[in-house]
Structure formats: C-alpha cells, structure tokens
Write a protein that holds these residues in place. Sequence first.
Motif, PDB file in Angstrom:
ATOM      1  N   GLU A  12      87.736   1.315 -11.232  1.00  0.00           N
ATOM      2  CA  GLU A  12      86.356   0.807 -11.124  1.00  0.00           C
ATOM      3  C   GLU A  12      86.026  -0.281  -9.988  1.00  0.00           C
ATOM      4  O   GLU A  12      85.224  -0.179  -9.246  1.00  0.00           O
ATOM      5  N   GLU A  15      86.672   0.667  -6.532  1.00  0.00           N
ATOM      6  CA  GLU A  15      85.367   1.529  -5.787  1.00  0.00           C
ATOM      7  C   GLU A  15      84.251   0.673  -5.488  1.00  0.00           C
ATOM      8  O   GLU A  15      83.678   0.635  -4.419  1.00  0.00           O
ATOM      9  N   LYS A  16      84.221  -0.511  -6.313  1.00  0.00           N
ATOM     10  CA  LYS A  16      83.201  -1.349  -5.973  1.00  0.00           C
ATOM     11  C   LYS A  16      83.688  -2.383  -4.591  1.00  0.00           C
ATOM     12  O   LYS A  16      82.711  -2.619  -3.862  1.00  0.00           O
ATOM     13  N   LYS A  19      82.926  -0.473  -1.455  1.00  0.00           N
ATOM     14  CA  LYS A  19      81.404  -0.276  -1.419  1.00  0.00           C
ATOM     15  C   LYS A  19      81.163  -1.704  -0.667  1.00  0.00           C
ATOM     16  O   LYS A  19      80.114  -1.549   0.514  1.00  0.00           O
ATOM     17  N   LEU A  78      82.046 -10.206  -5.644  1.00  0.00           N
ATOM     18  CA  LEU A  78      81.819  -9.349  -6.991  1.00  0.00           C
ATOM     19  C   LEU A  78      82.185 -10.063  -8.376  1.00  0.00           C
ATOM     20  O   LEU A  78      83.056 -10.825  -8.138  1.00  0.00           O
TER      21      LEU A  78
END
Length: 110
Positions: A12, A15-16, A19, A78
């Motif tokens: 996950e 994937e972030k 992005k 993040l």
Amino acid sequence: MSKETTEIDTAELGEKIVKVLKTIYDPEIPVDIYELGLIYDVFVNEDNDVKILMTLTSPNCPVAESLPVEVEEKVKSLNAVKDAEVEITFDPPWTQDAMSEEAKLELGML
C-alpha cells in the motif's frame, strides 16, 4: 504484527509513493517522472524506509541537483514513510523506450 499485514502495508505504501512520484514533473517535458520511466525501482523495508533508484534524461540534466531532492522531500512527506533516499544511476541510461504508452501519447510519439 503478522508478516502478511506488513506485506500489505508495504505494498500500500508503495502505491502511495507511486502516486506522489506522479505529481513530480520533468521541467523540460510535460510528463511526470514516473510515466517518463525515470524511476527504476522503489524499495520499502519493514521499517518504512524508502529507497528510490532513478535516473535523469541525461547526466547534464538542468535539474540534476534539485529533482532528486524534490523526490526525497515529497516521499518523506507521506506520514507512513520513516525516511527516504534517492540514488541516481545512469546504468542503464534512460532512453525514450522507458516511457509509458501514456507518456508517448502525451508527447505525440504514438
């Protein structure tokens, strides 16, 4: 924490990270660095330390100094990322073949 959960979390997080990478553009080409094929690999360990292996369109790219710093800073922003490091490589050298279909379409190459 089970190993399975960790794997999902790192996937996950990966994937972030992608992005975020898609929000960073090469200043000379109106396509993001991910679609341009400048990102060779993204490694996330179980401590959420991130290492990104990337290249530039050329060794004398005008953003050779600032682009890796921008990538590091945006990835570090993040919440789940503990630390981020960008390593620049020119092996293999970047070519237009590294670009995604989307990037080639955007630049009128298809």
